[in-house]
Design a protein around this motif. Structure first.
Motif: not given
Length: 408
Positions: A203-208, A231-240, A260-266
């Motif tokens: 959950g809480t995955v960046c939407q774009c 709620d504010t940090i948009r970093d890359m994660v990994h699951q296996v 920290v960015i309030n938006g979607c980097p695309h």
């Protein structure tokens, strides 16, 4: 027109010379007079490289998917094939339409369309269709999600499982938290019944930002995506998943960028694997800016310190692949000053199996607008790169074969 003749004609349409042999030249695949985008590379059931893309009329919002299969010589393509059931696809270079070829002759096409839902005017819908005769005819396209509570799906990926079935992940509006972000769902096919037993895995995955699904040679199923942390940090994660997708490990950041960015980097992540572990590439503006690389030698338990791939702080949209020689080839796009404006060019880096940089160069000249590259390893330590070229407001799909032996 016979496929070989069409392939020769495509080979003659060269946008920029990069050598004296066919494999070093740029091949233009899309039709003239239409706007093309969304290149994607896969392989058919016999191992031939396949490039797909979307074509539309220049003023239209939606289009139709096409694909071309590489001929036996490896350096030309057959006549482009239109996939009629994809009419209405909404082109998006991050939300790439995709093809997957199963060993039994089934072909799956997955693509995004507008949802037209009152609950979210920007909502999208993921559709897919199956062909049971190697693409000659297609079943009608159906929604990936039929639950009426699911009104927004996008940023999907597909991969072939060792069983011969297909797996898919996608971002979905359905969630059990008030926190920002989408839910990442996972499903697998059940023969001709298509995708079944969809379930959330994060959950809480960046939407774009695009998601990445990768199945390693040992059958482990890896996913990577941009998460929203605290709620504010948009970093890359990994699951296996080490049990065929029954369960997945908890999300772990591949790099503590703390962006920290309030938006979607695309611009989403990419990953591959080889004998030395997992390899990742992504864009961030936290702890530096641009395209970065790291690897995990122990299947996601630890990650190396990130390394910048490009001198441009605005390099984006990275993709990577493991070559037949166990090396890692990486591509991305980056802006470049050209005359009175800016173009975009394709950057390239070749790394050893352990991640040491062997070659770094640009693949396209500054005079050509080239963006959104994709890459796939092919036979004899070569890679195939496809990307979108633009002339004015019109795009076309270009492809080039690269021999890694000449890159050293």
């Amino acid at each position: 027109m016979k496929p070989l003749i069409a392939g020769i004609i495509v080979w003659l349409l060269v946008s920029c010379q990069q050598g004296n042999t066919p494999k070093e030249q740029v091949h233009l695949l899309s039709g003239s007079g239409r706007d093309a985008s969304c290149p994607f590379i896969t392989k058919d059931a016999t191992g031939h490289p396949v490039i797909s893309w979307v074509e539309k009329e220049p003023a239209a919002d939606t289009g139709t998917m096409y694909y071309a299969v590489a001929n036996d010589d490896g350096y030309t393509f057959g006549t482009p094939v239109r996939i009629p059931v994809t009419t209405g696809v909404r082109p998006h270079d991050e939300n790439l339409p995709k093809l997957l070829f199963k060993p039994d002759g089934t072909v799956i096409v997955m693509f995004g369309v507008e949802q037209h839902d009152a609950r979210n005017k920007y909502a999208g819908k993921v559709m897919y269709a199956q062909s049971f005769d190697k693409g000659s005819t297609w079943e009608p396209a159906v929604p990936l999600v039929t639950d009426t509570a699911g009104y927004d799906q996008r940023y999907f990926d597909m991969a072939l499982l060792p069983s011969g079935e297909a797996a898919a992940i996608w971002l979905d509006n359905r969630k059990d938290t008030q926190a920002e972000g989408s839910t990442l769902y996972f499903a697998t096919t059940a023969a001709k019944a298509g995708f079944q037993e969809a379930r959330p895995i994060a959950g809480t995955v960046c939407q774009c930002c695009r998601t990445k699904l990768y199945v390693a040679g040992n059958g482990d199923i890896h996913v990577a995506y941009r998460d929203i942390i605290n709620d504010t940090i948009r970093d890359m994660v990994h699951q296996v998943s080490v049990n065929k997708g029954q369960t997945f490990s908890a999300p772990v950041r591949i790099s503590a960028d703390n962006w920290v960015i309030n938006g979607c980097p695309h611009t989403g992540p990419a990953l591959t694997a080889n004998s030395q572990g997992l390899h990742f590439t992504w864009f961030t503006m936290g702890g530096g800016q641009g395209v970065f690389y790291c690897r995990s030698p122990d299947n996601g338990h630890t990650y190396t310190q990130k390394e910048s791939l490009s001198k441009s702080p605005m390099a984006k949209h990275p993709q990577l692949a493991t070559t037949t020689a166990d090396q890692v080839a990486i591509v991305w796009d980056e802006p470049v000053k050209w005359r009175d404006g800016f173009n975009s060019r394709i950057g390239f880096q070749l790394k050893s199996a352990a991640g040491k940089t062997m070659t770094a160069k640009q693949l396209t000249p500054d005079s050509v607008y080239a963006a959104f590259p994709v890459i796939s390893a092919i036979q004899q330590n070569q890679v195939l790169v496809a990307y979108k070229e633009k002339t004015g407001d019109t795009g076309r799909i270009a492809a080039v074969w690269l021999d890694m032996e000449t890159m050293h």
